[in-house]
Design a protein around this motif. Structure first.
Motif, PDB file in Angstrom:
ATOM      1  N   GLU A  50       0.823  -1.201   0.000  1.00 17.12           N
ATOM      2  CA  GLU A  50       0.000   0.000   0.000  1.00 17.12           C
ATOM      3  C   GLU A  50       0.864   1.261   0.000  1.00 17.12           C
ATOM      4  OE1 GLU A  50      -3.379  -0.728   2.300  1.00 17.12           O
ATOM      5  OE2 GLU A  50      -4.055   1.355   2.316  1.00 17.12           O
ATOM      6  N   GLU A  51       1.969   1.172   0.719  1.00 19.00           N
ATOM      7  CA  GLU A  51       2.873   2.328   0.737  1.00 19.00           C
ATOM      8  C   GLU A  51       3.450   2.589  -0.649  1.00 19.00           C
ATOM      9  OE1 GLU A  51       4.179   2.020   5.385  1.00 19.00           O
ATOM     10  OE2 GLU A  51       5.626   1.457   3.837  1.00 19.00           O
ATOM     11  N   ILE A  52       3.847   1.490  -1.298  1.00 19.25           N
ATOM     12  CA  ILE A  52       4.387   1.632  -2.658  1.00 19.25           C
ATOM     13  C   ILE A  52       3.329   2.237  -3.568  1.00 19.25           C
ATOM     14  CG2 ILE A  52       5.180   0.337  -4.685  1.00 19.25           C
ATOM     15  CD1 ILE A  52       6.325  -1.737  -2.630  1.00 19.25           C
ATOM     16  N   PHE A  53       2.101   1.749  -3.385  1.00 19.49           N
ATOM     17  CA  PHE A  53       0.989   2.220  -4.196  1.00 19.49           C
ATOM     18  C   PHE A  53       0.757   3.724  -3.997  1.00 19.49           C
ATOM     19  CE2 PHE A  53      -3.551   3.117  -4.567  1.00 19.49           C
ATOM     20  CZ  PHE A  53      -3.839   2.612  -5.823  1.00 19.49           C
ATOM     21  N   GLU A  54       0.693   4.132  -2.737  1.00 24.04           N
ATOM     22  CA  GLU A  54       0.450   5.551  -2.465  1.00 24.04           C
ATOM     23  C   GLU A  54       1.602   6.415  -2.994  1.00 24.04           C
ATOM     24  OE1 GLU A  54      -2.325   6.685  -1.329  1.00 24.04           O
ATOM     25  OE2 GLU A  54      -3.285   4.944  -0.407  1.00 24.04           O
ATOM     26  N   ALA A  55       2.801   5.874  -2.906  1.00 25.01           N
ATOM     27  CA  ALA A  55       3.959   6.633  -3.387  1.00 25.01           C
ATOM     28  C   ALA A  55       3.896   6.819  -4.904  1.00 25.01           C
ATOM     29  CB  ALA A  55       5.252   5.919  -2.999  1.00 25.01           C
ATOM     30  N   ARG A  56       3.422   5.782  -5.583  1.00 25.80           N
ATOM     31  CA  ARG A  56       3.283   5.905  -7.049  1.00 25.80           C
ATOM     32  C   ARG A  56       2.334   7.037  -7.392  1.00 25.80           C
ATOM     33  NH1 ARG A  56       1.422   0.577  -9.807  1.00 25.80           N
ATOM     34  NH2 ARG A  56       1.763   1.902 -11.618  1.00 25.80           N
ATOM     35  N   ILE A  57       1.209   7.086  -6.698  1.00 30.87           N
ATOM     36  CA  ILE A  57       0.233   8.138  -6.982  1.00 30.87           C
ATOM     37  C   ILE A  57       0.822   9.508  -6.647  1.00 30.87           C
ATOM     38  CG2 ILE A  57      -2.017   9.081  -6.325  1.00 30.87           C
ATOM     39  CD1 ILE A  57      -3.051   6.280  -6.081  1.00 30.87           C
ATOM     40  N   ALA A  58       1.538   9.563  -5.532  1.00 32.23           N
ATOM     41  CA  ALA A  58       2.137  10.834  -5.138  1.00 32.23           C
ATOM     42  C   ALA A  58       3.116  11.327  -6.205  1.00 32.23           C
ATOM     43  CB  ALA A  58       2.837  10.681  -3.798  1.00 32.23           C
ATOM     44  N   ARG A  59       3.767  10.373  -6.879  1.00 28.32           N
ATOM     45  CA  ARG A  59       4.694  10.747  -7.962  1.00 28.32           C
ATOM     46  C   ARG A  59       3.962  11.053  -9.267  1.00 28.32           C
ATOM     47  NH1 ARG A  59       7.843   6.377  -6.076  1.00 28.32           N
ATOM     48  NH2 ARG A  59       7.012   5.044  -7.712  1.00 28.32           N
ATOM     49  N   ASP A  60       2.627  11.074  -9.221  1.00 26.92           N
ATOM     50  CA  ASP A  60       1.824  11.343 -10.413  1.00 26.92           C
ATOM     51  C   ASP A  60       1.835  10.204 -11.410  1.00 26.92           C
ATOM     52  OD1 ASP A  60       0.142  13.473 -10.541  1.00 26.92           O
ATOM     53  OD2 ASP A  60       1.740  14.938 -10.916  1.00 26.92           O
ATOM     54  N   GLU A  61       2.177   8.985 -10.934  1.00 24.29           N
ATOM     55  CA  GLU A  61       2.074   7.838 -11.826  1.00 24.29           C
ATOM     56  C   GLU A  61       0.616   7.429 -11.918  1.00 24.29           C
ATOM     57  OE1 GLU A  61       4.557   4.414 -11.074  1.00 24.29           O
ATOM     58  OE2 GLU A  61       6.244   5.760 -10.588  1.00 24.29           O
ATOM     59  N   LYS A  62       0.259   6.809 -13.046  1.00 19.84           N
ATOM     60  CA  LYS A  62      -1.125   6.347 -13.203  1.00 19.84           C
ATOM     61  C   LYS A  62      -1.256   4.896 -12.762  1.00 19.84           C
ATOM     62  CE  LYS A  62      -2.473  10.123 -15.196  1.00 19.84           C
ATOM     63  NZ  LYS A  62      -3.155  11.117 -14.390  1.00 19.84           N
ATOM     64  N   ILE A  63      -2.425   4.591 -12.232  1.00 20.49           N
ATOM     65  CA  ILE A  63      -2.757   3.217 -11.875  1.00 20.49           C
ATOM     66  C   ILE A  63      -3.596   2.644 -13.016  1.00 20.49           C
ATOM     67  CG2 ILE A  63      -3.877   1.743 -10.166  1.00 20.49           C
ATOM     68  CD1 ILE A  63      -1.434   3.463  -9.171  1.00 20.49           C
ATOM     69  N   GLU A  64      -3.220   1.467 -13.487  1.00 19.56           N
ATOM     70  CA  GLU A  64      -3.975   0.816 -14.547  1.00 19.56           C
ATOM     71  C   GLU A  64      -4.685  -0.423 -13.991  1.00 19.56           C
ATOM     72  OE1 GLU A  64      -4.609   2.094 -17.332  1.00 19.56           O
ATOM     73  OE2 GLU A  64      -3.105   3.691 -17.523  1.00 19.56           O
ATOM     74  N   PRO A  65      -5.748  -0.875 -14.679  1.00 19.57           N
ATOM     75  CA  PRO A  65      -6.637  -1.893 -14.100  1.00 19.57           C
ATOM     76  C   PRO A  65      -5.944  -3.137 -13.554  1.00 19.57           C
ATOM     77  CG  PRO A  65      -7.556  -1.080 -16.147  1.00 19.57           C
ATOM     78  CD  PRO A  65      -6.218  -0.415 -15.989  1.00 19.57           C
ATOM     79  N   LYS A  66      -4.871  -3.593 -14.200  1.00 14.23           N
ATOM     80  CA  LYS A  66      -4.259  -4.845 -13.738  1.00 14.23           C
ATOM     81  C   LYS A  66      -3.223  -4.624 -12.648  1.00 14.23           C
ATOM     82  CE  LYS A  66      -5.322  -8.301 -16.865  1.00 14.23           C
ATOM     83  NZ  LYS A  66      -4.824  -9.595 -17.339  1.00 14.23           N
ATOM     84  N   ASP A  67      -2.936  -3.375 -12.314  1.00 11.29           N
ATOM     85  CA  ASP A  67      -1.991  -3.095 -11.230  1.00 11.29           C
ATOM     86  C   ASP A  67      -2.603  -3.478  -9.888  1.00 11.29           C
ATOM     87  OD1 ASP A  67      -0.405  -2.034 -13.164  1.00 11.29           O
ATOM     88  OD2 ASP A  67      -0.794   0.068 -12.654  1.00 11.29           O
ATOM     89  N   TRP A  68      -1.759  -3.820  -8.948  1.00  8.74           N
ATOM     90  CA  TRP A  68      -2.254  -4.055  -7.601  1.00  8.74           C
ATOM     91  C   TRP A  68      -2.840  -2.757  -7.050  1.00  8.74           C
ATOM     92  CZ3 TRP A  68      -1.714  -1.965  -2.785  1.00  8.74           C
ATOM     93  CH2 TRP A  68      -2.267  -2.717  -1.732  1.00  8.74           C
ATOM     94  N   MET A  69      -3.962  -2.862  -6.385  1.00  8.66           N
ATOM     95  CA  MET A  69      -4.545  -1.676  -5.749  1.00  8.66           C
ATOM     96  C   MET A  69      -5.261  -2.083  -4.470  1.00  8.66           C
ATOM     97  SD  MET A  69      -7.765  -0.987  -8.330  1.00  8.66           S
ATOM     98  CE  MET A  69      -6.816  -1.142  -9.840  1.00  8.66           C
TER      99      MET A  69
END
Ligand SMILES: [Fe+2]
Ligand SMILES: [Fe+2]
Ligand SMILES: [Fe+2]
Lengths: 325, 94
Positions: free
Chosen positions: A17-36
């Protein structure tokens, strides 16, 4: 926290979850098959489907006037606008389906009343001027809500919003043009425009959502970039840009407390009747039942068309198979 | 007699946030092989973060001969564009 019993599984999911939140904070996009996180998925299904339902139900109040548009020009424009809204609903439903929910389930939620749609569409459209007020104010408020979503974190939602916003730009202009024509017309026509503004002004302000102190999801939504500004900020932006537009029309905004604040550079405005808002959300607006009935009827009465199309496709397939053999 | 491997269409997402784009096609015995081959054929220089493969026979394409009836009707619908609506210059934010 030395005594903390380490649970390897929760530890792992925390770091995911931390990695996930960090990705968003970096303005990366989440795509449907990514872990969320499950909450991210659920929140997005809720918001995107609510948005899709709003586009679909939103066709009804305006559809009411297509056959009675005052000229061919107005009719073509209104028809094109309503057609766009249908398209917006479809973009959003399919973006929502990438999260693993089916179209049938989404419709089920709408038809059973489990899912909400924007409560502004529960108000009636009683005169032609309402087509002007809706384009100008309702699409205007929608644009203010939607533009920041072009940069939201979930890829399919962001891409759908880019298309929606591009198409949305004519909606507001055609509405404003209707208002302009009425305001430059006979006194009766101008009065009609004023009456429409009187009825649509407050519901349009409510469209931007409950005040910040009552809005529960704001912090999380900001993090996930489902929101870039708070409801109150968006509302202020809407008011600041709409008041001068009303001045050009020569119309009066139905708020005696509305006044430009020279210090802040913004308009101060009167109390919003949130009791009305919550009543409409709960289903007690002037048209809630009518809208749902129209929607459910359209779906049920269209069943035979969907079945016939499927039957035809199956028949064709059998035919082609026979040919191949 | 040997059977030809079917043709697959390859779609690559070059980075999250962008849609998958059609990169080209290749032959493979099945979907898994198509994915593996697509990785080698189209993403040797980090061109992508996600690949879709679709067997070409599943794509139905419009016929260019029908372009008139398909696309021309949009040409005279200028009222779908914002510039069709005339507003005074002093109207801002619209
Ligand atoms: Fe829309
Ligand atoms: Fe919308
Ligand atoms: Fe719209």
């Amino acid at each position: 926290m030395e005594k903390d019993v380490k649970n390897p599984r929760s530890e792992r999911s925390r770091s995911l979850e931390e990695i996930f939140e960090a990705r968003i904070a970096r303005d990366e996009k989440i795509e449907p098959k990514d872990w969320m996180p499950e909450k991210y998925r659920k929140t997005h299904i809720r918001q995107m489907s609510q948005h899709a339902h709003s586009e679909i139900i939103g066709m009804l109040p305006e559809g009411n006037w297509i056959t009675r548009a005052p000229s061919l020009r107005r009719k073509a424009a209104l028809l094109a606008k309503v057609q766009d809204e249908a398209g917006h609903g479809l973009y959003l439903y399919s973006a929502c389906e990438t999260l693993g929910i089916s179209r049938d389930e989404l419709y089920e939620q709408l038809h059973s009343g489990k899912a909400k749609y924007s409560s502004i569409f529960n108000y009636p459209t009683v005169t032609w001027a309402d087509m002007g007020a809706i384009g100008w104010l309702v699409d205007g408020a929608a644009i203010i809500n939607q533009v920041p979503l072009c940069n939201t974190s979930f890829g399919p939602y962001a891409r759908a919003m880019v298309r929606v916003c591009k198409e949305e730009s004519f909606h507001q202009r055609q509405g404003y043009e209707i208002m302009l024509k009425l305001c430059n017309g006979t006194p009766e026509q101008k009065e009609m425009a004023q009456d429409a503004l009187n009825r649509w002004w407050w519901p349009s302000l409510m469209m931007l959502g409950p005040t910040d102190d009552k809005s529960v999801h704001t912090e999380q939504s900001m993090k996930w970039k489902l929101k870039r500004k708070t409801n109150d900020e968006l509302r202020q932006q809407f008011i600041d840009q709409t008041v001068p537009q009303a001045d050009i029309l020569g119309l009066t905004i139905p708020d005696p407390d509305l006044k430009r604040n020279e210090e802040t550079g913004h308009y101060d405005f009167g109390e919003i009747d949130w009791e009305e808002f919550w009543q409409v959300v709960k289903g007690h607006g002037p048209c809630n039942k009518k809208r749902m009935k129209a929607r459910v009827d359209a779906w049920e009465n269209g069943a035979w068309v969907r079945d016939a199309a499927m039957a035809y496709a199956e028949k064709q397939e059998k035919k082609n198979l026979k040919k191949a053999i | 007699m040997s059977k030809n491997w079917p043709l697959w269409e390859i779609f690559v997402r070059s980075k999250n946030g962008l849609e998958h784009r059609h990169f080209g096609s290749l032959h493979a015995a099945d979907a898994e092989m198509a994915l593996a081959n697509a990785r080698d054929v189209y993403t040797r220089r980090m061109e992508g973060v996600s690949i879709w493969v679709v067997e070409s026979k599943h794509i139905t394409a419009s016929n260019p001969e029908n372009n008139g009836e398909l696309f021309e009707p949009a040409q005279d619908k200028i009222y779908r564009h914002p510039t069709f609506y005339e507003l005074p210059d002093d109207v801002k934010h619209m």
